[in-house]
Scaffold this motif. Structure first.
Motif, PDB file in Angstrom:
ATOM      1  N   UNK A   1       0.818  -1.219   0.000  1.00  0.00           N
ATOM      2  CA  UNK A   1       0.000   0.000   0.000  1.00  0.00           C
ATOM      3  C   UNK A   1       0.851   1.268   0.000  1.00  0.00           C
ATOM      4  N   UNK A   2       2.166   1.095  -0.119  1.00  0.00           N
ATOM      5  CA  UNK A   2       3.090   2.227  -0.121  1.00  0.00           C
ATOM      6  C   UNK A   2       2.877   3.141   1.083  1.00  0.00           C
ATOM      7  N   UNK A   3       2.663   2.504   2.236  1.00  0.00           N
ATOM      8  CA  UNK A   3       2.406   3.221   3.478  1.00  0.00           C
ATOM      9  C   UNK A   3       3.573   3.046   4.440  1.00  0.00           C
ATOM     10  N   UNK A   4       4.690   2.484   3.962  1.00  0.00           N
ATOM     11  CA  UNK A   4       5.809   2.126   4.826  1.00  0.00           C
ATOM     12  C   UNK A   4       6.778   3.296   5.005  1.00  0.00           C
ATOM     13  N   UNK A   5       7.564   3.233   6.073  1.00  0.00           N
ATOM     14  CA  UNK A   5       8.407   4.355   6.467  1.00  0.00           C
ATOM     15  C   UNK A   5       9.499   4.641   5.444  1.00  0.00           C
ATOM     16  N   UNK A   6      10.047   5.863   5.503  1.00  0.00           N
ATOM     17  CA  UNK A   6      11.000   6.345   4.500  1.00  0.00           C
ATOM     18  C   UNK A   6      12.181   7.011   5.190  1.00  0.00           C
ATOM     19  N   UNK A   7      13.387   6.685   4.732  1.00  0.00           N
ATOM     20  CA  UNK A   7      14.581   7.348   5.237  1.00  0.00           C
ATOM     21  C   UNK A   7      15.060   8.371   4.217  1.00  0.00           C
TER      22      UNK A   7
ATOM     23  N   UNK B   1      22.947   7.114  15.363  1.00  0.00           N
ATOM     24  CA  UNK B   1      21.987   6.183  14.768  1.00  0.00           C
ATOM     25  C   UNK B   1      21.017   6.940  13.874  1.00  0.00           C
ATOM     26  N   UNK B   2      20.853   6.466  12.649  1.00  0.00           N
ATOM     27  CA  UNK B   2      19.873   7.021  11.716  1.00  0.00           C
ATOM     28  C   UNK B   2      18.453   6.548  12.033  1.00  0.00           C
ATOM     29  N   UNK B   3      18.336   5.442  12.721  1.00  0.00           N
ATOM     30  CA  UNK B   3      17.050   4.782  12.979  1.00  0.00           C
ATOM     31  C   UNK B   3      15.954   5.736  13.457  1.00  0.00           C
ATOM     32  N   UNK B   4      16.185   6.594  14.473  1.00  0.00           N
ATOM     33  CA  UNK B   4      15.074   7.416  14.976  1.00  0.00           C
ATOM     34  C   UNK B   4      14.602   8.472  13.992  1.00  0.00           C
ATOM     35  N   UNK B   5      15.423   8.789  12.985  1.00  0.00           N
ATOM     36  CA  UNK B   5      15.064   9.833  12.037  1.00  0.00           C
ATOM     37  C   UNK B   5      14.289   9.351  10.829  1.00  0.00           C
ATOM     38  N   UNK B   6      14.008   8.063  10.751  1.00  0.00           N
ATOM     39  CA  UNK B   6      13.251   7.533   9.607  1.00  0.00           C
ATOM     40  C   UNK B   6      11.809   8.030   9.697  1.00  0.00           C
ATOM     41  N   UNK B   7      11.289   8.548   8.582  1.00  0.00           N
ATOM     42  CA  UNK B   7       9.957   9.148   8.543  1.00  0.00           C
ATOM     43  C   UNK B   7       8.868   8.085   8.549  1.00  0.00           C
TER      44      UNK B   7
ATOM     45  N   UNK C   1       5.901  13.592   9.454  1.00  0.00           N
ATOM     46  CA  UNK C   1       6.306  12.235   9.796  1.00  0.00           C
ATOM     47  C   UNK C   1       7.736  12.072  10.219  1.00  0.00           C
ATOM     48  N   UNK C   2       8.578  13.111   9.996  1.00  0.00           N
ATOM     49  CA  UNK C   2       9.980  13.015  10.358  1.00  0.00           C
ATOM     50  C   UNK C   2      10.329  13.825  11.583  1.00  0.00           C
ATOM     51  N   UNK C   3      11.613  13.930  11.927  1.00  0.00           N
ATOM     52  CA  UNK C   3      12.025  14.584  13.167  1.00  0.00           C
ATOM     53  C   UNK C   3      11.600  16.045  13.264  1.00  0.00           C
ATOM     54  N   UNK C   4      11.552  16.739  12.120  1.00  0.00           N
ATOM     55  CA  UNK C   4      11.217  18.162  12.147  1.00  0.00           C
ATOM     56  C   UNK C   4       9.712  18.422  12.152  1.00  0.00           C
ATOM     57  N   UNK C   5       8.919  17.414  11.848  1.00  0.00           N
ATOM     58  CA  UNK C   5       7.459  17.557  11.812  1.00  0.00           C
ATOM     59  C   UNK C   5       6.847  16.187  12.095  1.00  0.00           C
ATOM     60  N   UNK C   6       7.075  15.646  13.291  1.00  0.00           N
ATOM     61  CA  UNK C   6       6.720  14.242  13.554  1.00  0.00           C
ATOM     62  C   UNK C   6       5.221  14.019  13.684  1.00  0.00           C
ATOM     63  N   UNK C   7       4.826  12.780  13.433  1.00  0.00           N
ATOM     64  CA  UNK C   7       3.476  12.372  13.778  1.00  0.00           C
ATOM     65  C   UNK C   7       3.411  12.167  15.289  1.00  0.00           C
ATOM     66  N   UNK C   8       2.352  12.614  15.895  1.00  0.00           N
ATOM     67  CA  UNK C   8       2.193  12.456  17.330  1.00  0.00           C
ATOM     68  C   UNK C   8       1.886  10.997  17.665  1.00  0.00           C
ATOM     69  N   UNK C   9       2.057  10.599  18.930  1.00  0.00           N
ATOM     70  CA  UNK C   9       1.656   9.241  19.317  1.00  0.00           C
ATOM     71  C   UNK C   9       0.198   8.941  18.962  1.00  0.00           C
ATOM     72  N   UNK C  10      -0.666   9.928  19.108  1.00  0.00           N
ATOM     73  CA  UNK C  10      -2.079   9.710  18.762  1.00  0.00           C
ATOM     74  C   UNK C  10      -2.253   9.497  17.259  1.00  0.00           C
TER      75      UNK C  10
END
Length: 469
Positions: A93-99, A269-275, A417-426
């Motif tokens: 569905x092309x809904x997967x995360x992006x680095x 680590x790049x891991x936390x910055x993946x959108x 969705x990324x570090x500068x404009x993240x999606x909230x936990x909700x």
């Protein structure tokens, strides 16, 4: 005697082995759990997709030992078959995360491979998270080695190669090898073997076809297979990444940056910055969607639109804007997910769920006369400011001229969705629920969420995997 310096693949393998033995820090394990949950939700939502059904039929024909859960089928399969099916689901569905800036989707290959091997080998939830986190890190570092700063884009992408599948095969191999108990030498061999297996061509993004949905499944399958071959004695070359005939030279030539593989490895680590993606469509379209939604909030009536200009980074127009006639009239719902004109039209006309949702990417929606009439008014053009920002972010600008002659503009420099404009936990929870409840009950979705966030404390995975069948 001068000590022999470790090669890049050996250094990546040493990192994976250290994580295998010592575990990830708690904050990285928590991020890995969010990746796992995102993949599970995307996979559950995709179980009715034709490519997933086709892969499911094929792996059922193959048969074999029932060792790993095939999501949404009620069955278990050999690890490579489960990884193939689940990786196909994760990317369908092309809904997967992006680095960024590597412009690849790491988790959709790594998590299915890790989940299959972890379940088959009776690994703990913590081991699954550690393998997934290390596998994603290795995947994106390989992608970063293919990023050319002067070009301002991924060399893989420029050459029409799917870095997601090419690099994902190695990240999946690392994760699978870790969960198979291999040491640093064995993990290096698994990476070296997988380098001969990763592949993927991006032409389906431009002109259609369903094969791209299988790319992450094949990468997960390749990773599991490579780890199995390493475990049973096959070896890989120590210079498989940087060598004269290694992966980077073969795929990226002299534009590759081998130093990106190991720069501050284990420290940064790049891991936390993946959108994380907020919309189920190609990431290049997201800023245009956000701009369209803002115009809707400003009161723009689609019936008043005379024409629309979508400005975007020049490199992405080959994916979302060309061929122009095909992008204005996508051949299917999946093809529509890679169309700048269609996604802008869908957002302007009113999407569901999170703003633009799965219902906007059915074959019926892609053939909707109202969407197509509005998409035909959208021209995709390069924008200099967007070029300067890309690919650290995926920006866009939307300019609308109304029938009355008014000019409206919305510019989005930082996509969500990324570090500068993240999606909230909700918002992440809403995304998972939107996805998972297409296949399971709300109660089951809530339990999957609970168990996934508690993976670090689980001694085995059956309580979770039983809910996914």
């Amino acid at each position: 005697m001068t000590p022999v310096q470790a090669t890049p693949v050996q250094r990546l393998a040493a990192l994976a082995d250290r994580v295998r033995r010592d575990g990830l820090p708690p904050e990285l394990r928590a991020d890995a759990a969010r990746r796992v949950l995102d993949v599970l939700g995307n996979s559950l939502a995709a179980t009715a997709q034709p490519p997933a059904r086709a892969v499911g039929e094929l792996v059922a024909e193959w048969g074999g030992a029932a060792r790993a859960t095939a999501i949404g089928t009620g069955t278990r399969l050999p690890e490579p078959s489960a990884a193939l099916l689940n990786g196909t689901l994760a990317h369908s569905l092309d809904f997967d995360d992006t680095h960024l800036p590597s412009v690849l989707h790491p988790s959709a290959s790594v998590v299915p491979a890790a989940l299959a091997v972890a379940e088959a080998r009776g690994a703990s939830g913590a081991a699954l998270l550690d393998a997934a986190g290390a596998g994603v890190e290795i995947t994106v570092r390989l992608g970063m080695a293919g990023y050319d700063r002067e070009l301002g884009n991924s060399v893989f992408f420029e050459r029409g190669q799917h870095a997601t599948a090419i690099c994902g095969a190695l990240g999946a191999a690392a994760a699978a090898a870790m969960l198979s108990g291999l040491d640093a030498g064995g993990i290096a061999d698994a990476l070296g073997i997988a380098a001969s297996m990763g592949s993927g061509i991006l032409e389906a993004n431009r002109t259609g076809g369903t094969v791209k949905r299988v790319h992450c499944g094949w990468a997960a399958h390749a990773g599991v297979t490579a780890a199995g071959l390493a475990r049973t004695g096959i070896t890989g070359p120590p210079t498989v990444l940087e060598g004269r005939f290694g992966l980077l030279q073969a795929f990226c030539g002299d534009r590759a940056d081998p130093g990106a593989l190991t720069d501050r490895l284990g420290e940064h680590w790049e891991l936390p910055g993946v959108f994380f993606k907020p919309y189920p469509c190609n990431h290049f379209t997201h800023a245009g969607i956000d701009a369209a939604l803002r115009l809707r909030e400003r009161g723009l009536d689609p019936a008043d639109i005379a024409d629309v200009e979508l400005g975007a980074p020049a490199p992405v127009l080959r994916t979302i804007g060309e061929p122009a006639e095909d992008k204005a009239r996508p051949e299917s719902g999946y093809h529509a997910a890679f169309s700048g004109p269609y996604t802008v039209a869908a957002a302007l006309l009113g999407g569901g769920g999170l703003g633009v949702s799965h219902e906007d990417f059915t074959d019926e929606a892609a053939a909707d006369p109202a969407r197509l009439a509005l998409a035909a008014k959208v021209r995709c053009v390069p924008d200099a400011r967007c070029d300067a920002i890309f690919p650290r972010r995926f920006p866009a600008v939307l300019r609308v001229r109304t029938r009355a002659g008014a000019l409206l503009e919305e510019r989005v420099d930082t996509n969500r969705g990324g570090p500068d404009n993240p999606l909230s936990p909700d918002e992440l929870a809403a995304k998972f629920e939107l996805n998972a409840t297409r296949r399971v009950t709300p109660a089951a979705a809530a339990r999957i969420t609970e168990l996934t966030y508690d993976l670090a404390a689980l001694d085995e995975l059956d309580a979770l995997t039983s809910l996914l069948r």
